[in-house]
Design an enzyme around this catalytic site. Structure first.
Site, mmCIF file in Angstrom:
data_model
loop_
_atom_site.group_PDB
_atom_site.id
_atom_site.type_symbol
_atom_site.label_atom_id
_atom_site.label_comp_id
_atom_site.label_asym_id
_atom_site.label_seq_id
_atom_site.Cartn_x
_atom_site.Cartn_y
_atom_site.Cartn_z
ATOM 1 N N THR A 167 0.825 -1.209 0.000
ATOM 2 C CA THR A 167 0.000 0.000 0.000
ATOM 3 C C THR A 167 0.864 1.265 0.000
ATOM 4 O O THR A 167 2.037 1.193 0.364
ATOM 5 C CB THR A 167 -0.855 -0.078 1.277
ATOM 6 N N THR A 218 0.086 0.329 6.731
ATOM 7 C CA THR A 218 0.245 -0.663 5.680
ATOM 8 C C THR A 218 0.514 -2.014 6.327
ATOM 9 O O THR A 218 1.032 -2.065 7.437
ATOM 10 C CB THR A 218 1.401 -0.287 4.728
ATOM 11 N N GLY A 219 0.170 -3.058 5.636
ATOM 12 C CA GLY A 219 0.414 -4.390 6.179
ATOM 13 C C GLY A 219 -0.806 -5.275 6.032
ATOM 14 O O GLY A 219 -1.695 -4.994 5.217
HETATM 15 N N1 ASP Z 1 -3.224 -3.067 4.223
HETATM 16 C C1 ASP Z 1 -3.495 -3.431 2.858
HETATM 17 C C2 ASP Z 1 -4.687 -4.326 2.812
HETATM 18 O O1 ASP Z 1 -4.816 -5.189 3.650
HETATM 19 C C3 ASP Z 1 -2.342 -4.085 2.186
HETATM 20 C C4 ASP Z 1 -1.009 -3.408 2.366
HETATM 21 O O2 ASP Z 1 -0.837 -2.515 3.174
HETATM 22 O O3 ASP Z 1 -0.096 -3.744 1.658
HETATM 23 O O4 ASP Z 1 -5.458 -4.192 1.908
#
Ligand code: ASP
Length: 305
Positions: A167, A218-219
């Protein structure tokens, strides 16, 4: 007030061969946002400009180059939030919007609601003068190839160059003290169609309160949602600074504490960036790497992984 800007390009297992591209993308995002902030521009414009750069960069999982869902389609989510008014605009499940952050902003400024999803969101976009792109325009050859590998065998981060997540986000404070945070994502790869993660959810993937700070996360979304990570991090910034630390220390400590909560309460992985209401930056992650960039007090740019 002195302006401030921080961005991220996602917390994930960034392989060495992607490291330079991720840092270069963060730098370009800082350049776009700082060009506005340093000339007295608004935090909202700076955050939008920075995120558009990241959405347009196929190395990141947002806008063009987003991960594909199980059906092989892009579905994007985005949010922007203003710390003074606590207004937010969030959009989810978009297939035909090139820059989801622009639609999130439009909704925040003009819309009767705070969040729109799917077809309704795209109808709103058209009514607001956006043009829709063909869904395939957001699909890159690399993501299509990774999706095919996942479909032929089993979904694996390795098929996505280790890029299971990724993200993008930005937080800005402008000279007038306006604080804005934003997050944009293509979500997780091979997600079920219709899945919405933490990113566009107020308090989870993004939060801003001028009384404390602004955050973009993010995550692993299903973990981040459990601890309402962005709002939790903002609340951690409300603690008074003690005798042994400076406000800058507290900003970093709050970021680390939020990631500690993510591990302890959700057994999950991720990261975040933040600015406190004075513009002190903080960031933390428990993934192997997170691409980030910050404008330093002397106006120079610093990026890292
Ligand atoms: N948090 C985002 C999601 O779960 C993915 C990411 O941060 O890479 O959609």
């Amino acid at each position: 007030m002195k302006p401030s800007l921080i961005v991220h390009g996602g917390a994930w297992d960034i392989p060495d061969e992607q490291a330079a591209a991720c840092q270069a993308g963060c730098r370009r995002a800082l350049e776009a946002g700082w060009a506005m902030l340093s000339r007295g521009g608004a935090a909202l414009d700076a955050v939008e400009a920075a995120i558009v750069v990241l959405e347009d960069d196929p190395v990141f999982d947002a806008g063009t180059g987003s991960h594909l869902n199980l059906d092989g389609q892009v579905e994007c989510d985005a949010i922007v939030m203003e710390g003074a008014s606590l207004r937010a605009g969030a959009v989810a499940g978009l297939k035909r919007i090139r820059n989801p952050i622009r639609l999130a902003r439009k909704l925040m400024e003009n819309g009767p609601h705070m969040m729109l999803a799917g077809e309704g969101a795209e109808r709103y976009a058209v009514a607001q003068g956006f043009s829709l792109c063909a869904p395939e325009e957001l699909v890159t050859a690399a993501e299509r190839a990774a999706w095919k590998l996942c479909r032929e065998g089993k979904h694996a981060a390795a098929h996505h160059r280790g890029h299971d997540q990724g993200t993008v986000g930005a937080v800005a404070l402008d000279g007038m003290g306006r604080l804005v945070a934003a997050t944009s994502t293509g979500g997780t790869c091979c997600k079920l169609p219709g899945r919405i993660g933490d990113s566009p959810l107020i308090g989870c993937g993004c939060y801003a309160d001028s009384g404390a700070g602004g955050v973009s996360c993010t995550g692993y979304g299903e973990g981040i949602m459990k601890i309402v990570m962005a709002k939790s991090a903002v609340d951690l910034l409300r603690r008074p600074v003690n005798a042994e630390e400076s406000p800058a220390d507290l900003a970093m400590l709050a970021a680390r504490e939020a990631v500690r909560l993510l591990v302890e309460r959700a057994e999950s992985t991720g990261g975040l960036i933040l600015l406190d209401c004075e513009g002190n930056p903080g960031y933390a992650f428990n993934t192997p790497r997170m691409a980030w960039g910050v404008v330093q007090p002397d106006g120079s740019f610093r990026t890292g992984l």
